[in-house]
Structures are given as structure tokens and as C-alpha cells.
Design an enzyme around this catalytic site. Structure first.
Site, mmCIF file in Angstrom:
data_model
loop_
_atom_site.group_PDB
_atom_site.id
_atom_site.type_symbol
_atom_site.label_atom_id
_atom_site.label_comp_id
_atom_site.label_asym_id
_atom_site.label_seq_id
_atom_site.Cartn_x
_atom_site.Cartn_y
_atom_site.Cartn_z
ATOM 1 N N GLY A 8 0.790 -1.065 -0.038
ATOM 2 C CA GLY A 8 -0.144 -0.028 0.067
ATOM 3 C C GLY A 8 1.007 1.244 -0.047
ATOM 4 O O GLY A 8 0.532 2.222 0.668
ATOM 5 N N LEU A 10 1.386 3.528 -2.115
ATOM 6 C CA LEU A 10 0.850 4.846 -2.662
ATOM 7 C C LEU A 10 -0.284 5.054 -2.080
ATOM 8 O O LEU A 10 -0.641 6.394 -2.529
ATOM 9 C CB LEU A 10 0.816 4.589 -4.254
ATOM 10 C CG LEU A 10 1.779 4.545 -5.044
ATOM 11 C CD1 LEU A 10 1.530 4.089 -6.384
ATOM 12 C CD2 LEU A 10 2.729 5.874 -5.204
ATOM 13 N N GLY A 11 -0.599 4.815 -0.854
ATOM 14 C CA GLY A 11 -1.756 5.199 0.097
ATOM 15 C C GLY A 11 -1.272 6.440 0.762
ATOM 16 O O GLY A 11 -0.113 6.962 0.762
ATOM 17 N N GLN A 12 -2.233 6.665 1.772
ATOM 18 C CA GLN A 12 -2.042 7.972 2.372
ATOM 19 C C GLN A 12 -0.989 8.051 3.343
ATOM 20 O O GLN A 12 -0.110 8.937 3.493
ATOM 21 C CB GLN A 12 -3.224 8.323 3.386
ATOM 22 C CG GLN A 12 -3.285 9.701 3.816
ATOM 23 C CD GLN A 12 -4.314 9.753 5.315
ATOM 24 O OE1 GLN A 12 -4.780 8.871 5.656
ATOM 25 N NE2 GLN A 12 -4.361 10.824 5.744
ATOM 26 N N ASP A 34 2.516 -1.590 -4.492
ATOM 27 C CA ASP A 34 1.204 -0.962 -4.549
ATOM 28 C C ASP A 34 0.404 -1.848 -5.531
ATOM 29 O O ASP A 34 0.926 -2.423 -6.573
ATOM 30 C CB ASP A 34 1.147 0.387 -4.569
ATOM 31 C CG ASP A 34 -0.295 0.814 -4.190
ATOM 32 O OD1 ASP A 34 -0.034 1.646 -2.913
ATOM 33 O OD2 ASP A 34 -1.359 0.830 -4.926
ATOM 34 N N ILE A 35 -0.823 -1.942 -5.620
ATOM 35 C CA ILE A 35 -1.564 -2.477 -6.816
ATOM 36 C C ILE A 35 -1.663 -1.538 -8.069
ATOM 37 O O ILE A 35 -1.833 -2.314 -8.916
ATOM 38 C CB ILE A 35 -3.034 -2.490 -6.214
ATOM 39 C CG1 ILE A 35 -3.791 -3.558 -7.047
ATOM 40 C CG2 ILE A 35 -3.881 -1.341 -5.931
ATOM 41 C CD1 ILE A 35 -5.216 -4.251 -6.645
ATOM 42 N N ARG A 36 -1.094 -0.298 -7.841
ATOM 43 C CA ARG A 36 -1.204 0.242 -9.325
ATOM 44 C C ARG A 36 0.116 1.143 -9.041
ATOM 45 O O ARG A 36 0.730 1.265 -7.936
ATOM 46 C CB ARG A 36 -2.277 1.423 -9.140
ATOM 47 C CG ARG A 36 -2.247 2.452 -8.229
ATOM 48 C CD ARG A 36 -3.572 2.833 -7.293
ATOM 49 N NE ARG A 36 -3.017 3.112 -6.173
ATOM 50 C CZ ARG A 36 -3.337 4.418 -5.519
ATOM 51 N NH1 ARG A 36 -4.068 5.372 -6.158
ATOM 52 N NH2 ARG A 36 -2.948 4.710 -4.289
ATOM 53 N N TYR A 141 -15.106 -1.900 8.767
ATOM 54 C CA TYR A 141 -13.773 -1.318 8.890
ATOM 55 C C TYR A 141 -13.318 -1.541 10.246
ATOM 56 O O TYR A 141 -12.263 -2.115 10.649
ATOM 57 C CB TYR A 141 -13.521 0.053 8.553
ATOM 58 C CG TYR A 141 -12.202 0.845 8.827
ATOM 59 C CD1 TYR A 141 -11.357 0.489 7.810
ATOM 60 C CD2 TYR A 141 -12.112 1.497 9.822
ATOM 61 C CE1 TYR A 141 -10.083 1.176 8.250
ATOM 62 C CE2 TYR A 141 -10.918 2.395 10.079
ATOM 63 C CZ TYR A 141 -9.719 2.098 9.129
ATOM 64 O OH TYR A 141 -8.600 2.503 9.079
ATOM 65 N N LYS A 145 -10.516 -4.263 11.892
ATOM 66 C CA LYS A 145 -9.647 -3.866 12.558
ATOM 67 C C LYS A 145 -9.331 -4.352 13.932
ATOM 68 O O LYS A 145 -8.125 -4.763 14.452
ATOM 69 C CB LYS A 145 -9.454 -2.253 12.700
ATOM 70 C CG LYS A 145 -9.272 -1.504 11.591
ATOM 71 C CD LYS A 145 -8.031 -1.738 10.982
ATOM 72 C CE LYS A 145 -7.489 -0.483 9.886
ATOM 73 N NZ LYS A 145 -6.169 -1.207 9.419
HETATM 74 N N1 SER Z 1 -8.927 7.625 9.101
HETATM 75 C C1 SER Z 1 -9.623 6.647 9.173
HETATM 76 C C2 SER Z 1 -10.877 6.495 8.559
HETATM 77 O O1 SER Z 1 -11.512 7.661 8.593
HETATM 78 C C3 SER Z 1 -9.491 6.182 10.516
HETATM 79 O O2 SER Z 1 -8.678 4.916 11.000
HETATM 80 O O3 SER Z 1 -11.112 5.549 8.048
#
Ligand code: SER
Length: 317
Positions: A8, A10-12, A34-36, A141, A145
Site C-alpha cells: 500500500g 502509494l496510499g495516504q 502497491d496495486i497500481r 472497517y 481492525k
Molecule cells: N482515518 C481513518 C478513517 O477515517 C480512521 O482510521 O477511516
């Protein structure tokens, strides 16, 4: 940590984590995946490979070829996107994590993955949320987690895998924008302040959530990974936070720099419900005690830095 593989990338978080790791451990020692592929420092300033984290075989192959001794598994869907497609979220978030844990076990790697304030739910104490407390999240989510936290603990207890992790709050940065999170408003607000002088928040006034500036988040990852394992009572899912605020407070912080900035509200029921199910302010004492967690940015210091950096990035006055 000598040869680090990151999913991941290229993610945040990944986009900035890669830069920091390459600066500290050597560009050739950090494999970004990354996937892209989006041409950027991540893909050009050091090793980069395409990887779909649901492909265990390729993950194993890349880690072996690179000689990785550390896995940082960052690939995941955020809260609001996961709510739009819960089955896909389960498969990606849990399948990816399971693959990353298995590859790390097979190759005896040190392991990091982030959990989140999303791992808490409406029955969790909202103020000063303890490290060890009730966790009955009501989002896909959050379910991912909590399951992830348990899986990481399991791999440590059962196989002795050196798993470590934190529960991140909303992360704010001026490099990569987050995608599909509930706390994203606290990033968007800075862009809109500079671009339009006003922002319409999808989170209601009075809704407190924990937040942290990205440089502190990245330092926390490195500090935890470098921490003496003998001092760790917990391994995974350490509460970490730098500040707790609600939308009108971040607006007031921006107004100290831009007095004409205005905030309005148009609440999105889906993201508001997610935010309402999360704590107001979590307690990071365990992280401080066990590995010296600390932060350097409070709300106003972050605001000044965000606006300065984004002015340059967006080329506005
Ligand atoms: N920043 C995340 C979200 O809002 C929280 O883990 O999904």
C-alpha cells in the site's frame, strides 16, 4: 529493520512512510509495493513493484527476492469506502493481512500493521479511552481492525512472530490525500481554506475525534519498530493520538492564520454515524510508557505547517 517491504505504498500513509524509511535506512533497502503504479518519488526514487495483497504467492516471491527482514503492511480500505462494499472490504483487509502475516512467518520477518480508532464502538468509553477496553465496533472497517489486532496478537503468541502496531487516529498530511475515511474532513478543510476560503463539513459541529499530524505518525512507526521488545507489554494496537478536536475548533485554528475563513455544515449521515460510534479522545499512556511515544504537533502548530506547505503545493497566495 534492514530490508523493509511496504504494501500500500502509494496510499495516504505509505506515500510519506516510504520517503522517511528511504532517508533513514537507504533507498535501496526499502521496497515499495502497491496495486497500481502512479509515477512519483515512491515509484522512482527506489525499488518499486506492483503487488495485489490478495496474491500471497507474489507477495512471498517479492519478499524473498528482495531479502526483506521487515514487512510493513499498509494496504487497506478506509472506513467509509469499506461501508460501501463490506464484502470486498473484508476480503481485501483481512485477506491482505493474513497473507502478509503468513509471508512474514514463513520468512521470519518483523511485522507492522496499523489498527485504528475505528476498532472501537459505541459501547467503548468515549473519554480517555483505555488501551484495554470494550471493542464492539459497528462498521465493517472496525470489525476488520479488531480482527486484525487479534490476528497479530495470535501470530506473536502462537508463532513468536515479532508483530507490532498502533491504533492510529485521523491522520492529517499535505502530501497524499486520504481516500474514503471518516476523518478526511480534517484534511479537506485545509485545501478548501486555501482554494475557496470556506469549507462545508460533512461532520457535525461538536463531533470530537482524535487526530495526529503525519510527521508524528511516521515517527511513531519507526520508534515502535526500533523499541526494545523486552519493554513491550502490549505488542499491537497501541493507542496513539496527538489531539482531539471537533470541526469548529479546527476552523478556529485556521481563522488564526486566515481570519476570513468560514465553515458551514452539511452532515453526511453515513460518515456522521461512523464518527459518532468512535471515541472522543483516547488514552496513549501505554504507548508512552512502553516505547516512549511522543508527538511534536498540536492543532495550531499543525495548521500553520499545513497552510504553509499547501500554499506552495497548490500555488495560491
Ligand atoms: N482515518 C481513518 C478513517 O477515517 C480512521 O482510521 O477511516
Amino acid at each position: 529493520m534492514k530490508k523493509i517491504m511496504v504494501t500500500g505504498a502509494l496510499g495516504q500513509i505509505g506515500s510519506e512512510l516510504i520517503t522517511k524509511l528511504r532517508a533513514e535506512y537507504g533507498a535501496e533497502n526499502v521496497l515499495a509495493t502497491d496495486i497500481r503504479r502512479i509515477e512519483s518519488d515512491v515509484t522512482e526514487a527506489g525499488p518499486f513493484e506492483i503487488l495485489d495483497v490478495t496474491d500471497a504467492k507474489k507477495m512471498h516471491q517479492l519478499a524473498t527476492d528482495f531479502g526483506a527482514d521487515t514487512m510493513m503492511h499498509m494496504a487497506a480500505l478506509l472506513s467509509a469506502t469499506a461501508e460501501e462494499n463490506p464484502v470486498f472490504a473484508w476480503n481485501l483487509n483481512m485477506g491482505g493481512l493474513m497473507n502478509a502475516l503468513e509471508v512474514s512467518r514463513e520468512l521470519d520477518m518483523q511485522f507492522f500493521t496499523p489498527s485504528s480508532i475505528g476498532a472501537f464502538g459505541p459501547s467503548t468509553p468515549k473519554q480517555n479511552t483505555p488501551q484495554d477496553t470494550l471493542q464492539r465496533p459497528t462498521t465493517m472497517y472496525g470489525v476488520n481492525k479488531v480482527s486484525g489486532e487479534l490476528l497479530c496478537d495470535y501470530y506473536f503468541e502462537r508463532f513468536g512472530l515479532d508483530t507490532r502496531g498502533v491504533r492510529f487516529p485521523g491522520l492529517i498530511s499535505n502530501v497524499a490525500k486520504p481516500g474514503g475515511g471518516t476523518t478526511d474532513y480534517a484534511v479537506e478543510i485545509y485545501y478548501k481554506a486555501l482554494e475557496e476560503g470556506k469549507y462545508t463539513s460533512y461532520i457535525a459541529e461538536g463531533t470530537y475525534m482524535d487526530m495526529m499530524y503525519m510527521p508524528d505518525a511516521l515517527q511513531a512507526i519507526v520508534d515502535l519498530m526500533e523499541a526494545d521488545p523486552k519493554k513491550l507489554i502490549h505488542r499491537n494496537a497501541f493507542n496513539v493520538t496527538a489531539m482531539s478536536f471537533e470541526p469548529s475548533q479546527i476552523a478556529a485554528s485556521i481563522q488564526k492564520v486566515m481570519p476570513n475563513f468560514e465553515i458551514a455544515y452539511q452532515v453526511d449521515p453515513v460518515r456522521q454515524a461512523i464518527a459518532d460510534s468512535w471515541p472522543d479522545a483516547i488514552d496513549p499512556t501505554a504507548a508512552k510508557d512502553e516505547w516512549g511515544f511522543k508527538t511534536t504537533y498540536d492543532l495550531d502548530k499543525m495548521t500553520v505547517d499545513m497552510l504553509e506547505k499547501l500554499k506552495i503545493k497548490l500555488a495560491v497566495n
